[in-house]
Design an enzyme around this catalytic site. Structure first.
Site, PDB file in Angstrom:
ATOM      1  CE  LYS A   1      59.282  77.669   6.550  1.00 43.77           C
ATOM      2  NZ  LYS A   1      59.007  77.280   7.932  1.00 43.77           N
TER       3      LYS A   1
ATOM      4  CD  GLN B   1      55.887  77.315   9.856  1.00 42.44           C
ATOM      5  OE1 GLN B   1      56.437  76.927   8.841  1.00 42.44           O
ATOM      6  NE2 GLN B   1      56.440  78.227  10.642  1.00 42.44           N
TER       7      GLN B   1
ATOM      8  CG  ASP C   1      62.636  73.467  10.489  1.00 48.93           C
ATOM      9  OD1 ASP C   1      63.088  74.322   9.713  1.00 48.93           O
ATOM     10  OD2 ASP C   1      61.450  73.423  10.851  1.00 48.93           O
TER      11      ASP C   1
END
Ligand code: NDP
Length: 282
Positions: free
Chosen positions: A52, A96, A119
């Protein structure tokens, strides 16, 4: 004759466009920032985070990486997220997953404001998606829609079957297809006659997590097959939820694994971060 939908190519084209759009913002003095938080030393998570951050570098988004020890108290993590929520340099916040067991993920994720939830996992963003209102959409299903769009595949009026109902893939996938006027059936582990359901599908999205689970006898001639799965076969080779070699001949379009949906996911994270920033600024 089937066509392979090349996710690697589509992702690369999208990243070029995002890079140029991010550069336009930079010319106006607006630097776009993404905060990525990793708690603990889960190896797979470390790889995802690294990828990422690499993607941020590629498109010109500034990344703020926070590597916290596994024993970080929940309150400390909550404090960091609350600070980032107020930080005007940070347009997206990504925690995460999975988080260590002593941390209540739901409580932590709730602290990410809707407009920074790149997200698209928050109840607020999922709710907005359900009522077809502006939201940040979960990256993987959003990537699938971009792939279909890229191939000029209209889902309107088509019968779509989504196999899998997770909050991060199956459910948002079904909502996106429904919002695009497909007639959607969602299947899961308790579905009776899965094969019959799949055989009715013009479009199948497989998001199950079982290697080569969708076989050729479950596919209608000419169907469009999208494989979200990422599994290892018995030889340890990366494979999808679809038995690609045997299914492909029956399809009009099919996504491979690797090189299909996978490369789209991080690209959509970059896109969501860009969107989050632009929506904030305008
Ligand atoms: P989950 O394990 O959260 O969900 C799997 C879903 O599949 C569940 O809804 C489950 O049903 C359903 N399922 C399991 N067994 C069967 C069965 N026998 N028949 C029908 N349905 C079944 O997985 P995710 O949604 O997180 O991920 C799915 C796959 O996609 C995985 O391989 C994952 O690695 C991959 N993935 C890939 C990404 C990418 O970037 N390409 C990103 C995210 C995920 P039930 O709800 O009843 O248990």
């Amino acid at each position: 004759m089937y066509k392979i939908i090349d996710g690697k190519l589509i992702a690369s084209e999208m990243r070029k466009k995002i890079k140029s759009d991010v550069a336009e913002q930079a010319k106006e003095g607006k630097e776009i920032g993404l905060a990525v938080i990793l708690v603990g030393d889960n190896q797979a998570s470390q790889v995802y985070v690294r990828n990422k951050i690499k993607a941020c570098e590629e498109v010109g988004i500034k990344s703020y990486a926070y590597y916290l020890p596994a024993e970080t108290p929940q309150n400390d993590l909550c404090g960091l997220i609350s600070e980032l929520a107020e930080d005007n340099n940070v347009h997206g916040i990504l925690v995460q997953l999975p988080l260590p067991k002593h941390i209540d993920s739901e409580k932590v994720l709730k602290l990410i404001p809707k407009h920074k939830d790149v997200d698209g996992f928050s109840a607020e963003n999922i709710g907005s998606l359900c009522i077809n209102s502006q939201s940040l959409v979960a990256c993987t299903p959003y990537g699938v829609m971009k792939m279909l769009e890229h191939e000029n595949i209209s889902v309107k009026g088509k019968k779509a079957v989504v196999v899998g109902r997770s909050n991060i893939v199956g459910k948002p996938m079904a909502m996106l297809l429904l919002n695009a006027d497909a007639t959607v059936t969602v299947c899961h582990s308790k579905t009776e006659n899965l094969k019959d359901e799949c055989l009715k599908a013009d479009i199948i999205v497989a998001a199950i997590g079982k290697a080569k689970f969708i076989t050729a006898d479950m596919i209608k001639q000419g169907a469009i097959v999208v494989d979200v799965g990422m599994n290892r076969d018995k030889n340890g080779k990366l494979c999808g939820d679809v038995d690609f070699e045997n299914v492909k001949e029956k399809c009009s379009y099919i996504t491979p694994v690797p090189g299909g949906v996978g490369p789209m996911t991080i690209t959509m994270l970059m896109y969501n971060t860009y969107l989050a920033a632009v929506r904030r600024c305008n």
